[in-house]
Design a protein around this motif. Structure first.
Motif: not given
Length: 73
Positions: A54-55, A49, A57
């Motif tokens: 951004g994101d 991370a 998953v």
């Protein structure tokens, strides 16, 4: 059953198992507890991370190590 030693670890496997040719390229490590597995999984996720904007998953995992990671999350 076949006994195999890798470093300080002892693995039991079926002698007739057909393993992929690339199996030896995996770096496996046995940790001392489910809590240690959960912490290692969380640390890898946190490191990823930090590297990405951004994101992200993740795939929900099962097992006691994953349950320990969920407690941390």
């Amino acid at each position: 059953m076949k006994r195999r030693i890798a470093g300080n670890n002892v693995w039991l496997e079926r002698a007739t198992a057909d393993l992929p040719q690339t199996f030896s390229s995996y770096d496996s490590q046995v940790l001392e507890s489910e809590a240690a597995v959960g912490r290692a999984m969380f640390d890898e996720l946190a490191d990823y991370a930090q590297e990405k904007s951004g994101d992200i998953v993740i795939v929900l995992l099962g097992g006691r190590g994953a349950q320990a990671m969920y407690k941390i999350i």
